[in-house]
Design an enzyme around this catalytic site. Sequence first.
Site: not given
Length: 291
Positions: A145, A207
């Site tokens: 990000k 994840e």
Amino acid sequence: MTGAVSETRLPVLPALMVEDAVRVALLEDWGRAGDITAQATLSAGHRASAVIAARKPGRLAGLDLAEAAFRLSDPEIRVEKVMADGARLAPGDVVMRLAGPARGLLSAERVALNYLGHLSGIATATGLFADKAAHTRARIVCTRKTTPGLRAFEKYAVRCGGGANHRFGLDDAILIKDNHIAVCGGVEKAIAAARDFAGHLVKVEVEVDTLDQLREALPARPDVIMLDNMGPDTLREAVAIAGGKVLLEASGGVDLDTVTAIAETGVDLISVGWITHSAPVLDLGLDIVID
């Protein structure tokens, strides 16, 4: 509050990468006619001295980019870096001294300060998180990000603040997220497919959202398991289930109020997107020195 980061070895920003980025930034700022304010108010013979100093406490990052801005603006500008990237700053600390043609100094000022303020802000934010986890094994890591075009510099700033880097892009590690799992048909299938595809130097991370998914992932032997949006109690249970067999990364819901409790669960890594996408700029300023 001065002194360079000692707990980590800072990477080197390649000079070519720095120069290319700064050249584009200067051209964007100068437009089609250059700095017409400097041209209108200062003669070509005007010379000046200046300092760049911190106005707020923080951590320093971006000196090479600031230096490149002044040198590309006018090669006659003399640049002295007083402090090093990674240093802890107190208000008033001088980080750079400059001397040379006044037009060149002032024409590069904003680009230099933009890089310094933005990257020092990221280093400062990272340092705040790292300090709160320093008594634990957990390392603070960044994410993808980042600001388009600035990723390498922002990740460098994370290192300056005492953090570590997650992957730089989609091509340097396999990270299987919830949408990959949904399409692939399950955690174990996704990891197996990744293992079949990956070269021997490519790490595989998956994840998971639940402890059941964690239990499904462990026999498939990923290199890292990301524990997404789990509270401290669940994270502690996940650490116990994993039993040290795999690196565990906590992600989601991490801020300065929660990071210590997350770190104390025993996870190895804590990923924080905020340190690159929302860290406030650190206030540094350039002031002309009048003899």
